[in-house]
Design a protein around this motif. Structure first.
Motif, mmCIF file in Angstrom:
data_model
loop_
_atom_site.group_PDB
_atom_site.id
_atom_site.type_symbol
_atom_site.label_atom_id
_atom_site.label_comp_id
_atom_site.label_asym_id
_atom_site.label_seq_id
_atom_site.Cartn_x
_atom_site.Cartn_y
_atom_site.Cartn_z
ATOM 1 N N ASN A 1 -7.990 3.761 15.911
ATOM 2 C CA ASN A 1 -8.611 2.847 14.963
ATOM 3 C C ASN A 1 -8.756 1.433 15.502
ATOM 4 N N GLU B 1 -3.189 1.630 7.969
ATOM 5 C CA GLU B 1 -4.068 1.138 9.047
ATOM 6 C C GLU B 1 -5.437 0.718 8.523
ATOM 7 N N LEU B 2 -5.787 1.233 7.343
ATOM 8 C CA LEU B 2 -7.070 0.840 6.745
ATOM 9 C C LEU B 2 -7.116 -0.667 6.451
ATOM 10 N N GLY B 3 -5.960 -1.249 6.165
ATOM 11 C CA GLY B 3 -5.884 -2.667 5.768
ATOM 12 C C GLY B 3 -6.768 -3.590 6.577
ATOM 13 N N THR C 1 -2.501 6.788 16.023
ATOM 14 C CA THR C 1 -3.252 6.317 14.840
ATOM 15 C C THR C 1 -3.827 4.924 15.120
ATOM 16 N N SER D 1 -1.837 5.407 4.615
ATOM 17 C CA SER D 1 -3.007 5.060 5.431
ATOM 18 C C SER D 1 -3.156 3.542 5.546
ATOM 19 N N LEU E 1 0.863 -1.189 0.000
ATOM 20 C CA LEU E 1 0.000 0.000 0.000
ATOM 21 C C LEU E 1 0.899 1.238 0.000
ATOM 22 N N LEU F 1 -8.932 -2.754 8.858
ATOM 23 C CA LEU F 1 -10.268 -2.190 9.115
ATOM 24 C C LEU F 1 -11.255 -2.552 8.013
ATOM 25 N N VAL F 2 -10.767 -2.633 6.780
ATOM 26 C CA VAL F 2 -11.677 -2.968 5.673
ATOM 27 C C VAL F 2 -11.449 -4.413 5.186
ATOM 28 N N GLU F 3 -10.737 -5.178 6.022
ATOM 29 C CA GLU F 3 -10.474 -6.592 5.747
ATOM 30 C C GLU F 3 -9.710 -6.838 4.460
ATOM 31 N N ASP G 1 4.026 -1.396 9.871
ATOM 32 C CA ASP G 1 4.039 0.056 9.693
ATOM 33 C C ASP G 1 4.800 0.735 10.828
#
Ligand code: PRP
Length: 219
Positions: A174, A150-152, A170, A148, A145, A154-156, A163
Motif C-alpha cells: 500500500n 492502513e487505509l487511514g 501490508t 484495516s 479505527l 491512503l484516503v487522507e 499499527d
C-alpha cells in the motif's frame, strides 16, 4: 489432588490459541475437546489435571483475568498494553512476534520530526497516546479505527497510523513504510493477582515447565 479447584485459562482466539495449545501439549497438558473445530462449546475441561479453558476475543482476555473469571490468560502484548488491566505479566511465550510501529507515507517522516500536530489513526489509541504524549511529547489527534488501519493515510483520514507490523507486506503493498518503532510485541501469559497468591505453587510450576520447554526449543 481431588480437592484442588479448577484453574481456568482464557486464550485469545485464533492463531495465538492454537500455538498456546500446541505448547501446552508439549508439557503434557492436553485438551482434546478443544480440537473439534465444529463444536460450538465455549468451555473445555481437562478433569484429570483440573484445568478449564475458554476462548475469548483478544481484548476481552485481560478483562476476564482481572476479574478472576480466568486465573490465567494468553494474549498479545499489544492487547495488554492497550487494555492496561490489573494483571501480572509472567511469561513471554516468544511466538506471535511483531512490532508496534508508526507507519505512513515517506512524506510523513518530516511531520514527525518537526513535532507537528498530526492525525494518527489506530486500533490502539491508548498505545498511540502513550507514545506520542508521554514518550515523544508531541500533541497529536488520535482517531480510533477497528481494522484495516492502513487505509487511514491512503484516503487522507490521517497522516500516519500506529499499527502492528509483522512481515511488512501490508505496508509495502500500500505504498507505506515504517517511520518509527514503538515497541516489540509477542504473546504473553498473564495471571490474576489473587490467583497468583492462592495458587502460587500450581501457577509457578506451570510457568516453570513452560519456560523450560521454551528454553529447550531455543537450543
Ligand atoms: C494486522 C495489522 C496489519 C497487518 C500486519 O492486521 O493490523 O494490518 O496485520 O501484518 P504484515 O506486516 O504481515 O502485513 P490484521 O490482519 O490483524 O487485520 P486488521 O487490519 O483488520 O486488524
Amino acid at each position: 489432588m481431588s480437592d484442588e479447584r479448577y484453574l481456568t485459562f482464557a486464550l485469545g482466539k485464533g492463531r495465538l490459541a492454537n500455538k498456546t495449545l500446541e505448547l501446552f501439549e508439549q508439557i503434557g497438558i492436553h485438551c482434546e475437546e478443544m480440537k473439534d473445530k465444529s463444536s460450538r462449546k465455549l468451555i473445555f475441561q481437562n478433569d484429570e489435571l483440573k484445568l478449564r479453558f475458554f476462548l475469548a476475543k483478544g481484548p476481552d482476555v485481560p478483562t476476564y483475568v482481572e476479574y478472576g473469571a480466568a486465573d490465567i490468560g494468553v494474549v498479545g502484548r499489544d492487547t495488554i498494553l492497550e487494555e492496561n488491566r490489573n494483571v501480572y505479566e509472567v511469561l513471554d511465550l516468544g511466538f506471535g512476534k511483531c512490532t508496534m510501529c508508526v507507519c505512513g507515507p515517506a512524506s510523513a517522516r518530516e511531520l514527525l520530526q518537526h513535532h507537528e500536530r498530526i492525525r494518527v489513526a489506530s486500533k490502539y489509541p491508548e498505545i498511540a497516546k502513550d507514545y506520542f504524549y508521554n514518550k515523544k511529547h508531541q500533541t497529536v489527534d488520535i482517531i480510533k479505527l477497528n481494522g484495516s488501519v492502513e487505509l487511514g493515510p491512503l484516503v487522507e483520514l490521517s497522516d500516519v497510523i500506529v499499527d502492528i507490523v509483522e512481515t511488512g507486506s501490508t505496508l509495502r503493498e500500500n505504498g507505506l513504510e515504517v517511520l518509527e518503532e514503538v515497541c516489540p510485541l509477542s504473546a504473553r501469559m498473564i495471571v490474576n493477582p489473587v490467583s497468583m497468591q492462592m495458587e502460587t505453587d500450581r501457577i509457578k510450576s506451570l510457568v516453570n515447565k513452560i519456560r523450560a520447554k521454551l528454553e529447550e526449543k531455543k537450543q
